[in-house]
Write a protein that holds these residues in place. Structure first.
Motif, mmCIF file in Angstrom:
data_model
loop_
_atom_site.group_PDB
_atom_site.id
_atom_site.type_symbol
_atom_site.label_atom_id
_atom_site.label_comp_id
_atom_site.label_asym_id
_atom_site.label_seq_id
_atom_site.Cartn_x
_atom_site.Cartn_y
_atom_site.Cartn_z
ATOM 1 N N ILE A 70 0.838 -1.210 0.000
ATOM 2 C CA ILE A 70 0.000 0.000 0.000
ATOM 3 C C ILE A 70 0.867 1.252 0.000
ATOM 4 O O ILE A 70 0.605 2.209 -0.741
ATOM 5 C CB ILE A 70 -0.969 -0.014 1.198
ATOM 6 N N ASN A 71 1.919 1.255 0.803
ATOM 7 C CA ASN A 71 2.813 2.414 0.850
ATOM 8 C C ASN A 71 3.501 2.660 -0.487
ATOM 9 O O ASN A 71 3.678 3.821 -0.900
ATOM 10 C CB ASN A 71 3.852 2.245 1.961
ATOM 11 N N ILE A 72 3.865 1.581 -1.161
ATOM 12 C CA ILE A 72 4.481 1.721 -2.485
ATOM 13 C C ILE A 72 3.480 2.338 -3.459
ATOM 14 O O ILE A 72 3.821 3.253 -4.218
ATOM 15 C CB ILE A 72 5.004 0.361 -2.997
ATOM 16 N N LEU A 73 2.254 1.857 -3.434
ATOM 17 C CA LEU A 73 1.202 2.432 -4.289
ATOM 18 C C LEU A 73 1.037 3.922 -4.019
ATOM 19 O O LEU A 73 0.988 4.733 -4.949
ATOM 20 C CB LEU A 73 -0.129 1.736 -4.046
ATOM 21 N N LYS A 74 0.941 4.260 -2.743
ATOM 22 C CA LYS A 74 0.702 5.652 -2.364
ATOM 23 C C LYS A 74 1.872 6.562 -2.737
ATOM 24 O O LYS A 74 1.670 7.741 -3.023
ATOM 25 C CB LYS A 74 0.422 5.737 -0.862
ATOM 26 N N LYS A 75 3.070 6.011 -2.761
ATOM 27 C CA LYS A 75 4.256 6.797 -3.085
ATOM 28 C C LYS A 75 4.453 6.918 -4.604
ATOM 29 O O LYS A 75 4.723 8.003 -5.117
ATOM 30 C CB LYS A 75 5.491 6.151 -2.461
#
Length: 109
Positions: free
Chosen positions: A24-29
């Motif tokens: 999720i953090n990768i997506l958001k970044k």
């Protein structure tokens, strides 16, 4: 247009909440950067480079479980690669809507 979801991410991560949050953090970044880069390339009429960015975004479409959108985006990517300035404008409008939907979903996570 289909809606983004966490089904694939949940399936992939199983019970590993740390792994799930990492995805999720990768997506958001990455997503906002790629969307911004896509618009820069389109504004500069660099259609082949825009298609390259779209190719990266397609992976996120899959991860977000948007199967119908994936095929539409694939068609738009090919349109940009093959026709340059004569790309399908309807596909661009649909893709822009998909981007907004994806970004809104990512922001809500």
């Amino acid at each position: 247009m289909d809606k983004p979801n966490l089904n694939y991410i949940n399936s992939l991560s199983g019970n590993d909440d740390v792994f799930k949050q990492t995805i999720i953090n990768i997506l958001k970044k990455e997503l906002p950067k790629e969307i911004g880069e896509y618009y820069v390339q389109m504004d500069n009429s660099c259609f082949l480079k825009a298609a390259e960015v779209i190719h990266k975004i397609k992976h996120k479409i899959s991860i977000m479980g948007m199967e119908k959108s994936y095929y539409l985006v694939e068609e738009f990517e090919c349109s940009l690669k093959n026709q340059s300035a004569d790309f399908n404008a309807e596909l661009k409008v649909a893709f822009d809507q998909i981007l907004c939907t994806m970004q809104d979903f990512a922001d809500s996570l």
